[in-house]
Design a protein around this motif. Structure first.
Motif, PDB file in Angstrom:
ATOM      1  N   MET A   1       0.850  -1.208   0.000  1.00  0.00           N
ATOM      2  CA  MET A   1       0.000   0.000   0.000  1.00  0.00           C
ATOM      3  C   MET A   1       0.877   1.246   0.000  1.00  0.00           C
ATOM      4  SD  MET A   1      -2.878   1.160   2.793  1.00  0.00           S
ATOM      5  CE  MET A   1      -3.828  -0.324   2.567  1.00  0.00           C
ATOM      6  N   THR A   2       0.559   2.207  -0.869  1.00  0.00           N
ATOM      7  CA  THR A   2       1.361   3.430  -0.922  1.00  0.00           C
ATOM      8  C   THR A   2       1.157   4.264   0.322  1.00  0.00           C
ATOM      9  OG1 THR A   2      -0.360   4.732  -1.982  1.00  0.00           O
ATOM     10  CG2 THR A   2       1.111   3.471  -3.435  1.00  0.00           C
ATOM     11  N   ARG A   3       2.113   5.192   0.572  1.00  0.00           N
ATOM     12  CA  ARG A   3       1.999   6.088   1.729  1.00  0.00           C
ATOM     13  C   ARG A   3       0.716   6.914   1.631  1.00  0.00           C
ATOM     14  NH1 ARG A   3       2.832   7.037   6.950  1.00  0.00           N
ATOM     15  NH2 ARG A   3       2.494   9.236   7.338  1.00  0.00           N
ATOM     16  N   SER A   4       0.382   7.362   0.383  1.00  0.00           N
ATOM     17  CA  SER A   4      -0.818   8.180   0.197  1.00  0.00           C
ATOM     18  C   SER A   4      -2.065   7.386   0.554  1.00  0.00           C
ATOM     19  CB  SER A   4      -0.890   8.651  -1.261  1.00  0.00           C
ATOM     20  OG  SER A   4      -2.052   9.432  -1.460  1.00  0.00           O
ATOM     21  N   ALA A   5      -2.090   6.092   0.150  1.00  0.00           N
ATOM     22  CA  ALA A   5      -3.252   5.257   0.476  1.00  0.00           C
ATOM     23  C   ALA A   5      -3.359   5.040   1.969  1.00  0.00           C
ATOM     24  CB  ALA A   5      -3.144   3.916  -0.252  1.00  0.00           C
ATOM     25  N   ARG A   6      -2.186   4.808   2.618  1.00  0.00           N
ATOM     26  CA  ARG A   6      -2.196   4.633   4.077  1.00  0.00           C
ATOM     27  C   ARG A   6      -2.688   5.894   4.746  1.00  0.00           C
ATOM     28  NH1 ARG A   6       2.887   2.254   3.175  1.00  0.00           N
ATOM     29  NH2 ARG A   6       3.932   4.072   4.083  1.00  0.00           N
ATOM     30  N   PRO A 141       5.464  15.359  -3.012  1.00  0.00           N
ATOM     31  CA  PRO A 141       6.158  15.461  -4.306  1.00  0.00           C
ATOM     32  C   PRO A 141       7.678  15.353  -4.213  1.00  0.00           C
ATOM     33  CG  PRO A 141       5.380  17.616  -3.581  1.00  0.00           C
ATOM     34  CD  PRO A 141       4.758  16.603  -2.670  1.00  0.00           C
ATOM     35  N   ASP A 142       8.253  15.657  -3.059  1.00  0.00           N
ATOM     36  CA  ASP A 142       9.706  15.578  -2.915  1.00  0.00           C
ATOM     37  C   ASP A 142      10.172  14.197  -2.459  1.00  0.00           C
ATOM     38  OD1 ASP A 142      10.542  18.416  -3.459  1.00  0.00           O
ATOM     39  OD2 ASP A 142       9.161  18.784  -1.808  1.00  0.00           O
ATOM     40  N   LYS A 143       9.217  13.263  -2.352  1.00  0.00           N
ATOM     41  CA  LYS A 143       9.534  11.862  -1.992  1.00  0.00           C
ATOM     42  C   LYS A 143      10.336  11.769  -0.698  1.00  0.00           C
ATOM     43  CE  LYS A 143       7.539  10.779  -5.843  1.00  0.00           C
ATOM     44  NZ  LYS A 143       6.123  10.356  -5.807  1.00  0.00           N
ATOM     45  N   ASP A 149      16.258  12.674   4.793  1.00  0.00           N
ATOM     46  CA  ASP A 149      15.875  13.320   3.536  1.00  0.00           C
ATOM     47  C   ASP A 149      15.678  14.827   3.696  1.00  0.00           C
ATOM     48  OD1 ASP A 149      15.964  10.970   2.118  1.00  0.00           O
ATOM     49  OD2 ASP A 149      13.804  10.603   2.200  1.00  0.00           O
ATOM     50  N   LEU A 150      15.378  15.273   4.915  1.00  0.00           N
ATOM     51  CA  LEU A 150      15.164  16.704   5.158  1.00  0.00           C
ATOM     52  C   LEU A 150      16.446  17.513   5.026  1.00  0.00           C
ATOM     53  CD1 LEU A 150      12.709  16.689   8.206  1.00  0.00           C
ATOM     54  CD2 LEU A 150      12.169  16.801   5.765  1.00  0.00           C
ATOM     55  N   THR A 151      17.596  16.839   5.032  1.00  0.00           N
ATOM     56  CA  THR A 151      18.873  17.545   4.921  1.00  0.00           C
ATOM     57  C   THR A 151      19.292  17.741   3.464  1.00  0.00           C
ATOM     58  OG1 THR A 151      20.189  15.491   5.032  1.00  0.00           O
ATOM     59  CG2 THR A 151      19.606  16.538   7.123  1.00  0.00           C
ATOM     60  N   ARG A 152      18.467  17.295   2.527  1.00  0.00           N
ATOM     61  CA  ARG A 152      18.801  17.446   1.113  1.00  0.00           C
ATOM     62  C   ARG A 152      18.941  18.907   0.711  1.00  0.00           C
ATOM     63  NH1 ARG A 152      14.287  14.848  -2.052  1.00  0.00           N
ATOM     64  NH2 ARG A 152      13.746  13.217  -0.566  1.00  0.00           N
ATOM     65  N   ASP A 217      -6.272  16.745   4.447  1.00  0.00           N
ATOM     66  CA  ASP A 217      -5.592  16.578   3.157  1.00  0.00           C
ATOM     67  C   ASP A 217      -4.739  17.775   2.752  1.00  0.00           C
ATOM     68  OD1 ASP A 217      -7.547  18.409   2.569  1.00  0.00           O
ATOM     69  OD2 ASP A 217      -8.594  17.172   1.081  1.00  0.00           O
ATOM     70  N   LYS A 218      -4.559  18.729   3.677  1.00  0.00           N
ATOM     71  CA  LYS A 218      -3.712  19.890   3.367  1.00  0.00           C
ATOM     72  C   LYS A 218      -2.226  19.532   3.389  1.00  0.00           C
ATOM     73  CE  LYS A 218      -6.948  23.286   5.280  1.00  0.00           C
ATOM     74  NZ  LYS A 218      -7.125  24.319   6.332  1.00  0.00           N
ATOM     75  N   VAL A 219      -1.885  18.455   4.093  1.00  0.00           N
ATOM     76  CA  VAL A 219      -0.502  17.984   4.142  1.00  0.00           C
ATOM     77  C   VAL A 219      -0.511  16.461   4.109  1.00  0.00           C
ATOM     78  CG1 VAL A 219       0.288  19.969   5.502  1.00  0.00           C
ATOM     79  CG2 VAL A 219      -0.397  17.872   6.679  1.00  0.00           C
ATOM     80  N   GLU A 220       0.664  15.872   3.956  1.00  0.00           N
ATOM     81  CA  GLU A 220       0.812  14.430   4.068  1.00  0.00           C
ATOM     82  C   GLU A 220       1.844  14.136   5.145  1.00  0.00           C
ATOM     83  OE1 GLU A 220       1.912  10.541   1.327  1.00  0.00           O
ATOM     84  OE2 GLU A 220       0.689  12.176   0.548  1.00  0.00           O
ATOM     85  N   GLY A 221       1.581  13.139   5.954  1.00  0.00           N
ATOM     86  CA  GLY A 221       2.476  12.800   7.056  1.00  0.00           C
ATOM     87  C   GLY A 221       3.443  11.690   6.713  1.00  0.00           C
ATOM     88  N   VAL A 222       4.659  11.817   7.217  1.00  0.00           N
ATOM     89  CA  VAL A 222       5.687  10.785   7.041  1.00  0.00           C
ATOM     90  C   VAL A 222       6.229  10.432   8.425  1.00  0.00           C
ATOM     91  CG1 VAL A 222       7.928  10.195   6.035  1.00  0.00           C
ATOM     92  CG2 VAL A 222       6.320  11.646   4.754  1.00  0.00           C
ATOM     93  N   GLU A 223       6.058   9.196   8.814  1.00  0.00           N
ATOM     94  CA  GLU A 223       6.582   8.748  10.101  1.00  0.00           C
ATOM     95  C   GLU A 223       8.082   8.491   9.986  1.00  0.00           C
ATOM     96  OE1 GLU A 223       4.305   5.305  11.025  1.00  0.00           O
ATOM     97  OE2 GLU A 223       2.428   6.412  11.287  1.00  0.00           O
ATOM     98  N   PHE A 224       8.793   8.657  11.093  1.00  0.00           N
ATOM     99  CA  PHE A 224      10.226   8.344  11.102  1.00  0.00           C
ATOM    100  C   PHE A 224      10.587   7.751  12.458  1.00  0.00           C
ATOM    101  CE2 PHE A 224       9.698  12.713  12.423  1.00  0.00           C
ATOM    102  CZ  PHE A 224      10.601  12.916  13.455  1.00  0.00           C
ATOM    103  N   PRO A 225      11.428   6.707  12.474  1.00  0.00           N
ATOM    104  CA  PRO A 225      11.701   5.949  13.710  1.00  0.00           C
ATOM    105  C   PRO A 225      12.328   6.769  14.825  1.00  0.00           C
ATOM    106  CG  PRO A 225      13.206   5.290  11.949  1.00  0.00           C
ATOM    107  CD  PRO A 225      12.148   6.130  11.319  1.00  0.00           C
ATOM    108  N   GLU A 226      13.108   7.809  14.480  1.00  0.00           N
ATOM    109  CA  GLU A 226      13.777   8.608  15.516  1.00  0.00           C
ATOM    110  C   GLU A 226      12.780   9.350  16.403  1.00  0.00           C
ATOM    111  OE1 GLU A 226      16.487   8.470  11.875  1.00  0.00           O
ATOM    112  OE2 GLU A 226      14.362   8.803  12.288  1.00  0.00           O
TER     113      GLU A 226
END
Length: 272
Positions: A1-6, A141-143, A149-152, A217-226
């Motif tokens: 399942m994609t992140r967007s679907a989740r 959109p920035d995957k 990844d935030l340090t890119r 739906d104004k933003v999308e969330g990304v979980e991170f283990p830290e």
């Protein structure tokens, strides 16, 4: 399942929980008449009245607004007013003499400012906890898939100020992963940081999971283990010289009750 679907599935689940919770809490409120409940001596408990002024962390805005409406319905003749913002600013206002009855902070550190100044009327109690999440533009959109990844280069990232609990937690997570990040701006509270992403003035921000949920739906969330290494405890306390102390205590009791916990966990907060 994609992140967007989740993300879509989780939004629907949260929405369902919120509707069910509001119905349950409203039913609870309508069946409980404070003016008719006897105390331990068999006498009728005094009817609550007056305005309760609550200073609360910005991340509590949606949940506390719901609980405020529930409280007013449960206790006719009462009113709950809120001042939401960065916990450090709220603590400074309280110690500076701003009139308030209740303080709900997003960290023990900012609560300590108030207790050290002897402006609390009791011992603060942790009522919920909160965890960080990365907020990205809709569709990501920035995957962005990790904190690293935030340090890119070229990515516009916003953080809460380091003196604010969400900023301190973000810095703790970055330190735990050995990452260095220079944001385009530091914001004074978590809602301001999230708004930068909502307005597309930033590509991403590190905020609380509850704020990502509230944004829909104004933003999308990304979980991170830290984020597991930087979970914030939220304490609440009655303040000294509260003009309607009994009413303020009753509001704190609602926040800590099973009904209050339903509202808070439905918004994404963690059990204390």
């Amino acid at each position: 399942m994609t992140r967007s679907a989740r993300r879509t599935r989780r939004t629907l689940q949260v929405a369902g929980v919120s509707v069910a919770t509001l119905l349950a809490v409203s039913a609870c409120a309508s069946s409980d008449d404070s003016s008719a409940k006897p105390d331990s001596s068999g006498s009728a408990a005094p009817k609550l009245s007056g305005t309760v002024t609550v200073f609360a962390a910005a991340s509590l805005k949606e949940s506390f607004t719901t609980l405020g409406r529930t409280f007013e319905k449960k206790y006719p003749g009462t009113k709950v007013t809120f001042s939401f913002g960065g916990s450090d600013s709220l603590a400074a206002s309280i110690t500076g003499g701003a009139p308030a009855d209740v303080f709900a902070s997003a960290s023990p550190k900012t609560m300590k400012i108030v207790t050290d100044a002897k402006d609390a009327a009791g011992t603060p109690v942790t009522f919920v906890r909160n965890q960080l999440e990365i907020a990205t533009l809709p569709g990501n959109p920035d995957k962005i898939a990790s904190l690293k990844d935030l340090t890119r280069s070229g990515l516009k990232v916003v953080l809460c100020d380091k003196e604010v609990p969400c900023g301190a937690a973000a810095q703790k997570a970055l330190d735990a992963s050995g990452l260095k990040l220079t944001p385009v701006s530091y914001e004074q509270d978590v809602k301001s940081a999230l708004t930068k992403v909502e307005l597309k003035e930033a590509d991403a921000s590190v905020v609380y999971r509850t704020d990502v949920n509230a944004a829909g739906d104004k933003v999308e969330g990304v979980e991170f283990p830290e984020s597991a290494q930087a979970i914030n405890d939220y304490p609440i306390v009655l303040l000294k010289d509260a003009p309607h102390a009994d009413t303020a205590k009753a509001f704190i009791e609602l926040v800590r009750s099973a009904a209050g916990r339903q509202v808070l966990t439905g918004a994404g907060f963690l059990e204390p």
